[in-house]
Design a protein around this motif. Structure first.
Motif, short mmCIF file in Angstrom:
data_model
loop_
_atom_site.label_atom_id
_atom_site.label_comp_id
_atom_site.label_asym_id
_atom_site.label_seq_id
_atom_site.Cartn_x
_atom_site.Cartn_y
_atom_site.Cartn_z
N THR A 1 35.80 30.62 51.97
CA THR A 1 35.25 31.15 53.21
C THR A 1 34.82 32.60 52.95
N THR A 2 34.12 33.19 53.88
CA THR A 2 33.66 34.56 53.70
C THR A 2 34.84 35.50 53.44
N ALA A 3 35.91 35.28 54.19
CA ALA A 3 37.08 36.14 54.01
C ALA A 3 37.68 35.94 52.62
N GLU A 4 37.68 34.69 52.16
CA GLU A 4 38.24 34.42 50.84
C GLU A 4 37.33 34.96 49.74
N GLU A 5 36.02 34.80 49.94
CA GLU A 5 35.07 35.31 48.95
C GLU A 5 35.27 36.81 48.75
N ALA A 6 35.62 37.50 49.83
CA ALA A 6 35.79 38.95 49.76
C ALA A 6 36.98 39.34 48.88
N GLN A 7 37.89 38.38 48.64
CA GLN A 7 39.05 38.70 47.78
C GLN A 7 38.71 38.58 46.30
N LYS A 8 37.62 37.87 46.01
CA LYS A 8 37.34 37.56 44.61
C LYS A 8 37.07 38.78 43.72
N PRO A 9 36.28 39.77 44.21
CA PRO A 9 36.05 40.94 43.33
C PRO A 9 37.35 41.60 42.90
N ALA A 10 38.29 41.75 43.82
CA ALA A 10 39.55 42.41 43.47
C ALA A 10 40.33 41.59 42.44
N ILE A 11 40.26 40.26 42.57
CA ILE A 11 40.96 39.40 41.60
C ILE A 11 40.32 39.57 40.22
N ARG A 12 38.99 39.55 40.19
CA ARG A 12 38.30 39.72 38.91
C ARG A 12 38.61 41.10 38.31
N GLY A 13 38.59 42.12 39.16
CA GLY A 13 38.85 43.47 38.69
C GLY A 13 40.23 43.62 38.07
N GLN A 14 41.23 43.05 38.74
CA GLN A 14 42.59 43.14 38.21
C GLN A 14 42.70 42.41 36.88
N LEU A 15 42.07 41.23 36.80
CA LEU A 15 42.14 40.47 35.55
C LEU A 15 41.48 41.24 34.40
N LEU A 16 40.35 41.88 34.69
CA LEU A 16 39.68 42.66 33.64
C LEU A 16 40.54 43.84 33.20
N ALA A 17 41.17 44.50 34.17
CA ALA A 17 42.03 45.65 33.84
C ALA A 17 43.21 45.20 33.00
N LEU A 18 43.81 44.05 33.37
CA LEU A 18 44.96 43.56 32.61
C LEU A 18 44.53 43.10 31.22
N ARG A 19 43.31 42.58 31.13
CA ARG A 19 42.78 42.17 29.82
C ARG A 19 42.66 43.40 28.91
N ALA A 20 42.14 44.49 29.48
CA ALA A 20 42.03 45.72 28.69
C ALA A 20 43.41 46.24 28.31
N ALA A 21 44.35 46.18 29.25
CA ALA A 21 45.69 46.72 28.99
C ALA A 21 46.38 45.97 27.86
N ALA A 22 46.28 44.64 27.85
CA ALA A 22 46.93 43.85 26.79
C ALA A 22 46.27 44.15 25.44
N HIS A 23 44.94 44.26 25.44
CA HIS A 23 44.26 44.58 24.18
C HIS A 23 44.63 45.97 23.68
N PHE A 24 44.85 46.90 24.63
CA PHE A 24 45.23 48.24 24.21
C PHE A 24 46.62 48.24 23.55
N GLU A 25 47.54 47.46 24.11
CA GLU A 25 48.87 47.37 23.49
C GLU A 25 48.76 46.79 22.08
N LEU A 26 47.93 45.76 21.91
CA LEU A 26 47.75 45.16 20.58
C LEU A 26 47.24 46.20 19.59
N PHE A 27 46.32 47.04 20.07
CA PHE A 27 45.80 48.12 19.21
C PHE A 27 46.93 49.07 18.82
N ARG A 28 47.75 49.46 19.79
CA ARG A 28 48.80 50.43 19.47
C ARG A 28 49.77 49.88 18.42
N TYR A 29 50.06 48.57 18.50
CA TYR A 29 50.99 47.97 17.55
C TYR A 29 50.39 47.79 16.16
#
Lengths: 564, 482
Positions: free
Chosen positions: B129-157
């Motif tokens: 629904t429109t209300a649900e669609e509005a939640q999608k950008p935040a979900i995508r954003g968090q996933l991208l940030a967590l993807r970067a965070a995990a890759h950064f930890e791998l780099f540090r190790y």
């Protein structure tokens, strides 16, 4: 409960053409009831309300297998020399399982052993019944063409073609084709054999073909699909994530097999037997392939291995003496099988549990750190590193594959049967050679962690006692015991498998007793003696690590066999 | 005639079932399991997928422990039964026996990335629904940030210090089980930074829920990345962005951060309960059998760290450490790490504490280092201003200092990071990126051989796990572990 039903329709369309149809069904239902009375001592003292109140569970499982098979068969002999038999077959098999289980709590002791006795559950009384169940299905479809041609009863050619489909594979790999071809030559039917009267049977066979095992998929009905599960994260949020990788690229594993054999019998069949050579190549075999962890999973059941089994099997009997009163037959059978991993696809090694499957080595090859003894000065255990240097540091990185395989290449048996008038005797020995297995019990016995739980006196004397102890075979208890080549032992053996002695009451004596048609007394012994270097319970088992499996027992049986 | 008609009819029916109808009959789908085809059906399912990724971020704690025990923050406790012995003694290799602790992050972070990518791949397929669609950008954003965070930890190790041409890791942008080679760090960080930029435009710009990624926490990770990449101007800018958004905790607020009574100066934390992510404090000390029978002490504070503080005036000392008389009387030393001790001994939440991923204090320290590196070691926008701000919020009666050189400022920043950020996953990586040795006091070392790890020793870069090397012919091992 089990119901098996099948209907067979046959229709002779012409003299040589027959149509056949089979419809079959196999239905099984299993029920189980588990009743736990609230008045038992264990239950009355339990702190768990659901145990204390008693419970009853009822389970119901249903299994249905049905198959349809339709075939057309053409069979004709031309000019009395050419026999032709051709068939076309279509087949469909489906398996369905369904089960349910329910467990109710709060048993009323006046109504035991029935679901009527349970207390309706609520959150307050904590007696909410548990209901579970599920269902699944799988199917297999085949179309086959078979042809057999025999010329003058001397030469036979067999051809087959199959087109198989299984629901247990992903759509793009669901169907596959197999074929085989074979020839048989009955040499004895040749004119030039007429003068060889001592030859009673001489048949040569050769065949080559591909086949697959539809029951051999390593995952369940839908295991090829990645599976997801819903859970909770422990902080009040629901989670949804992949829980099993599956293998969306899974396909058929199949074998290519070449067989060449000869059946023979000579001297009034006093000497008879079979010798067969085979070369079997299993391709796209499922193997638990380790994965690059960058994909998030450590292993997948993949069609990655190519394994070759090549060998000889034989069986020979010879009647050393054969007359009215005395028959003595010597027999021997055996096989040699050479097993080798030919290819593992992209890699040269698979890590499988604690073992490493490697190209060029047989399956079951051990992968352990080499044991180099006990340091007499300090009592520390010594190991070989990957380069063969002695080190006192244990590291799994130093595991090597120099310790043999658990699958015995040489297996066989020999013996004799003797009959003298009404007395008979059979003796059978069997052996395996070239097998190495891990004696895990010895690892436990030498484990200092278990010292407090009781010490095996034979092992106690082998622990290192003090500086300069060169006799010790077990390190000082101060050091941890590690798995090493020390526990890999030769599992070759020679065993007196069976000895049977029997006496049949002569028929003429039985005639007086009208009801008895035969009467036999016998004494049989099994596993009477074993010769082996193996130090565990029993060298004979099909696994690579011997734990506390029940060994083959030595049994002695005395019996009377009466037939009416 | 009638009879044969029936026969033909039955035969035809069987033939149809047996041969013709089979194609459709084999296209079966499971009824009892959730599979790719039906797993994600709504935006709520995407949210569940995202929750899974947060739950899988459990290995952040592993970084915290490694950075402590590989460096000079912790020493063997009186009850250590061999935990971490190969780590503190620098005897780890790529195999699971000696290297278990240092290779664990590999599988854990890549598994988290697989969960992340599988949910990301479904976002566009789901319609709500429109209300649900509005939640999608935040979900995508968090996933991208967590993807970067995990890759950064791998780099540090597993990577050496940043060098655009040096070997990076495998950057996972979609679910795949195919073996892949390491890419160079330049390309690796281009992808990582792009994920962060994309994430920042999508995640919520508020601190309403610090259990979830927001704009400030993305800025914090950007600052941290810039610090490791020695991009000083960026480090300063991103740190400033964070500092402006999330004020530093005062001396009064500070102890409450560690007892989880407030979320001062945090933009993102990993929630830990006694069922989610485990008890962080149990790494140092096991849970206790009773209020007097204290759990086994596997690790305790290093003498070197303990002696660094002004114990009377520095609020950090009491928040981070404890001198426990009950242990003294039992002959088990007395010093404990208190930072993640949770509730009282032998209570259900003993050793339960949230993992604080980004704090304002770290941003002040990043900015101070970046300013010193840019030559501004002193003044209103100099390194000493940041250090003074931080210290005056930690130490009673603090007197401001003035730095006289960039080198002095950087030394002060490092020792302040040691004090402020101990057991938070930084020390070992700080020494590594600055090219400094680990030098322990002999009282803290496990043996005389474990006193120092020379600057730039190969062990600063952890080994690629042996199982990965066996499974992935394209993988390249780090020097020293072949």
């Amino acid at each position: 409960m089990k119901i098996v039903a099948s209907a067979n329709f046959a229709y002779k369309i012409t003299k040589n053409l027959t149509a056949n149809a089979i419809i079959g069904a196999d239905f099984r239902e299993t029920q189980n009831t588990f009743y736990n009375d609230p008045r038992t001592f264990d239950n009355t003292t339990s702190t768990d309300i659901r145990t204390r109140s008693g419970s009853i569970s009822e389970g119901l499982g249903r299994f249905l297998q049905y198959n349809t098979r339709a075939s057309l068969n053409y069979n004709k002999t031309f000019a009395s020399k050419h026999e032709l038999d051709v068939s076309a077959v279509g087949e469909y098999l489906e398996y369905r399982v369904k089960n349910m289980n329910l467990q109710g709590f709060g048993i009323d002791p006046r109504r035991p052993n029935t679901l009527a006795g349970i207390t309706p559950g609520s959150v307050q009384n904590q007696l909410v019944p548990i209901i579970s169940g599920g269902r699944s299905v799988r199917a297999l479809a085949s179309a086959m063409g078979l042809a057999k041609y025999t010329f003058d009863k001397k030469y036979t050619v067999n051809l087959s073609y199959r087109y198989d489909g299984s629901s247990q594979l992903p759509q793009q790999n669901r169907y596959t084709t197999f074929y085989s071809a074979g020839v048989t030559w009955d040499v004895l039917k040749e004119n030039f054999m007429r003068n060889f009267s001592k030859v009673n049977t001489l048949r040569m066979r050769a065949s080559y073909g591909t086949s697959a095992n539809a029951d051999n998929f390593p995952f369940g009905d839908f295991g090829y699909l990645p599976q997801f599960s819903i859970g909770a994260d422990g902080a009040g949020n629901q989670t949804l994530g992949v829980s099993a990788l599956g293998n969306p690229a899974a396909t058929w594993e199949f074998t290519k097999m070449l067989n060449v054999g000869v059946d023979f019998a000579f001297f009034n069949s006093r000497l008879n037997g079979t010798v067969e050579f085979y070369n079997k190549l299993t391709e796209q075999a499922f193997a638990n392939q380790s994965l690059s962890l960058t994909g998030g999973f450590g292993a997948i059941s993949a069609n990655a291995a190519k394994v070759r089994n090549r060998g000889v099997e034989y069986s020979i009997n010879y009647d050393l003496v054969r007359n009215k009163n005395l028959v003595l037959t010597l027999n021997a059978n055996g096989s040699y099988n050479h097993n080798e991993v030919v290819s593992l696809g992209q890699v040269a090694n698979f890590q499988q549990g604690t073992s490493l499957i490697s190209v060029g080595l047989p399956l079951g090859t051990h992968w352990e750190v080499g044991w180099a003894g006990v340091d007499p000065a300090s009592g520390r255990p010594l190991y070989y590193d990957a380069f063969g240097n002695v080190t006192n540091l244990y590291s799994a990185a130093n595991r090597t594959q120099r310790w043999g395989t658990s699958f015995a290449p040489w297996i066989g048996g020999f013996g004799y049967t003797l009959r003298y008038r009404n007395l008979d005797m059979q003796v059978l020995m069997n052996y395996q050679d070239g097998s190495f297995r891990v004696n895990n019990l010895e690892f436990f016995m030498e484990n200092p962690g278990f010292l407090a739980g009781g010490l095996n006196s034979a092992v106690a004397g082998r622990f290192w006692r003090g500086p300069g102890d060169t006799e010790a075979t077990v390190q000082s208890p101060l050091y941890q015991n590690q798995f090493s080549s020390k526990y890999i032992q030769d599992a070759s053996f020679l065993r007196l498998r069976t000895v049977t002695i029997g006496y049949n009451i002569p028929e003429r004596s039985l005639k007086q007793m009208k009801f008895i048609s035969s009467l036999r007394f016998y004494l049989a012994g099994q596993n009477l003696a074993t010769w082996a270097k193996w130090k565990g319970y029993d060298p004979e088992d099909n696994n690579n690590i011997s734990l506390s499996e029940f060994p083959n027992p030595r049994t002695i049986t005395m019996g009377v066999d009466i037939r009416f | 005639m009638m009879k044969s008609t029936i026969k033909i009819y039955a035969f035809s029916a069987a033939l149809m079932l047996g041969a013709v109808g089979c194609k459709k009959q084999l296209d079966l789908l499971p009824t009892d399991t959730i599979v790719e085809a039906n797993a994600f059906q709504s935006v709520a399912d995407l949210q569940r997928g995202l929750n899974t990724v947060y739950a899988r971020y459990a290995n952040y704690e592993n970084s915290m422990f490694l950075a402590s025990t590989l460096a000079d923050e912790a020493k063997f406790g009186p009850d250590n039964g061999g935990q971490g012995q190969f780590v503190i003694r620098y005897q780890y290799n790529s195999d699971p026996t000696t290297g278990g602790d240092v290779i664990a992050g590999w599988g854990a972070f890549y598994s988290m990335l697989d969960f992340c990518n599988r949910t990301l791949a479904k976002i566009d397929e789901i319609r709500g629904t429109t209300a649900e669609e509005a939640q999608k950008p935040a979900i995508r954003g968090q996933l991208l940030a967590l993807r970067a965070a995990a890759h950064f930890e791998l780099f540090r190790y597993y990577c050496g210090n940043y060098d655009a041409a040096g070997l990076g890791m495998v950057y996972m942008e979609k679910p795949s089980i195919d073996p892949a080679p390491r890419i160079n760090m330049g390309e690796y960080f281009t992808k990582l930074k792009a994920d962060l930029v994309a994430a920042k435009a999508l995640v919520p710009n508020n601190l309403t829920d610090v259990n979830r990624v927001n704009v400030a926490s993305v800025a914090a990770l950007q600052a941290r990345v810039a610090l490791y990449l020695r991009e000083w101007a960026n480090a300063e800018a991103f740190a400033t962005e964070y500092i402006n958004a999330v004020p530093l905790a005062t001396r009064a607020q500070f102890p409450g951060i560690w007892t989880d009574v407030n979320t001062a100066e945090q933009s993102f934390r990993l929630v830990r309960t006694n069922t989610l992510g485990g008890r962080i404090g149990s790494f140092f000390r096991a849970t206790s059998a009773s209020t007097t029978n204290i759990g086994q002490v596997t690790w305790r504070p290093a003498q070197k760290l303990w002696d660094t503080y002004d114990q009377a005036n520095d609020v950090r000392f009491a928040a981070y450490f404890k001198d426990e008389p009950l242990l003294t009387s039992a002959g088990r030393g007395s010093r404990l790490v208190q930072k993640y001790a949770g509730s009282a001994y032998a209570t259900p939440n003993e050793n339960v504490a949230n993992a604080k991923v980004f704090r304002t204090a770290e941003m002040y320290l990043i900015r101070a280092e970046a300013r010193a590196e840019q030559g501004r070691f002193s003044g209103a926008t100099g390194a000493d201003a940041d250090i003074n701000t931080l210290r005056s919020n930690r130490i009673n009666g603090y007197t401001n200092v003035t730095f006289t050189s960039a080198a002095q400022a950087i030394n002060e920043v490092l020792s302040e990071r040691y004090k402020e950020l101990c057991y938070e996953g930084h020390r070992f990586f700080d020494l590594k990126r600055r090219g400094l040795p680990v030098s322990r006091l002999s009282a803290d070392a496990p043996s005389s051989a474990g006193t120092t790890l020379d600057a730039n020793n190969f062990r600063f870069v952890l080994p690629i796990p042996l199982p990965e090397m066996v499974a992935n012919p394209a993988m390249k091992q780090n020097p020293g572990y072949q």
